[in-house]
Design an enzyme around this catalytic site. Sequence first.
Site, PDB file in Angstrom:
ATOM      1  N   LYS A 206       0.965  -1.145   0.162  1.00  0.00           N
ATOM      2  CA  LYS A 206      -0.160  -0.125  -0.209  1.00  0.00           C
ATOM      3  C   LYS A 206       0.893   1.122   0.030  1.00  0.00           C
ATOM      4  O   LYS A 206       1.803   1.960   0.476  1.00  0.00           O
ATOM      5  CB  LYS A 206      -0.990  -0.168   1.365  1.00  0.00           C
ATOM      6  CG  LYS A 206      -1.987  -1.318   0.890  1.00  0.00           C
ATOM      7  CD  LYS A 206      -2.558  -1.239  -0.158  1.00  0.00           C
ATOM      8  CE  LYS A 206      -4.070  -2.125  -0.299  1.00  0.00           C
ATOM      9  NZ  LYS A 206      -3.736  -3.306   0.076  1.00  0.00           N
ATOM     10  N   CYS A 207       0.341   2.570   0.343  1.00  0.00           N
ATOM     11  CA  CYS A 207       1.251   3.978   0.010  1.00  0.00           C
ATOM     12  C   CYS A 207       2.123   3.931   0.484  1.00  0.00           C
ATOM     13  O   CYS A 207       2.904   4.580   0.630  1.00  0.00           O
ATOM     14  CB  CYS A 207      -0.038   4.924  -0.307  1.00  0.00           C
ATOM     15  SG  CYS A 207      -0.932   4.933  -1.848  1.00  0.00           S
TER      16      CYS A 207
END
Length: 412
Positions: A206-207
């Site tokens: 994820k980010c």
Amino acid sequence: MTSMLTVPFFRPSVTQAEIDEVADTLRSGWLTTGPKTRLFETEFAAYVGAQHAVAVNSCTAALHLALEAVGLKRGELVLVPTMTFAATAEVVRYFDAIPVLVDCDAESLCMSVEAARATLVALRSGKPVAGLNPPYGKVRALIPMHYGGQMVDVDGMRALASEYDLALIEDAAHTLPAGYRRDASSPWRRAGTTGDVTCFSFYANKCITTGEGGMAVTDDDTLAERMRIMSLHGISKDAWKRYTAAGSWYYEIIAPGFKYNLTDVAAAIGIHQLRRADDLWAERRAVVERYQRALGDLDAIELPREAPNRQHAWHLFPVRLRVGAWKIDRAQVIDELKARGISTSVHWMPLHLHPYYRDAFGYRPGLFPVAESIWPRLISLPIFPGMREDEIDAVVAGLRAIAGMQTTAGQG
């Protein structure tokens, strides 16, 4: 012989700061939820602009806690996009409640406001909806998912939530940082400030990452307190407070809660990932710009676009194979890229096409035409902070070579 360059779908960006913070945590003697988790929560809330942040061990846990906090009960209904990951709908089933699937917007692939409104109108009037038939329970909540890192029309969703008295719980697993504004003259609002509860993921790709982890953020004091209590067995005082010098051994169980807390070891990673979030986003955006320059003239594919009045987080870069341009199907394109050392993925097969949702609720092909028409054409290309130019070039060259050999028009 020169070995072939291999390009992973994702590679996490971890610096010495994260490593040192984890080592400090290990030396501290406090490994589970404690001071570093609290610091991570405080900094995360400040970063997104929310009053409260509750750190948990996954976005799935955050979504589950959010639904529990808003009072979801057995037999009630929650609107969920069909174009989403399993977690968005499965948390509804944890309550023996009903996920009412909704089609997506053709451009953004986020839940369509128009489709959601039509669904709510039909439910209110007692008409059949997709695979579901009346009588219906109460419609309790709306869970839009910010697909790929681009925010849904949150004003449209808020209007629906207000009109139908629904809790608005946003699945922001892909979305840090991301922004939305109504128009060019309106102020920017970040993901984390537009829903009743917004749920983030810190899974490995994820980010930002904590390996496994998530966060539920809200401005509502009551919801925050309920989620915090329920995240750790329904205990009235968490372990850190109980075992500090100012704490007390005494606690009470006030509800049958869950074991969803985030550890200080994971939070130690998250603290520095969060402090780098803007830089990590800038690196992903640079990959996007390079893809757009290098693939913009390739007629065999359609590139994702950032909508007006959005700041895209660019967690994903999903291209679409153009209808009628290819002699081979999506699976074969993926296999050809894999043979060239390039890893890709697909986000996602719509939920209504999966066996569980077909069998449990009568969902079937043909009910959600936008999602069904687009998903067979989707391929998510590698995108991650620190992606090297030679890796980007290898993806571009591989895709152009396959298109040149296989498309009906001979593009490339």
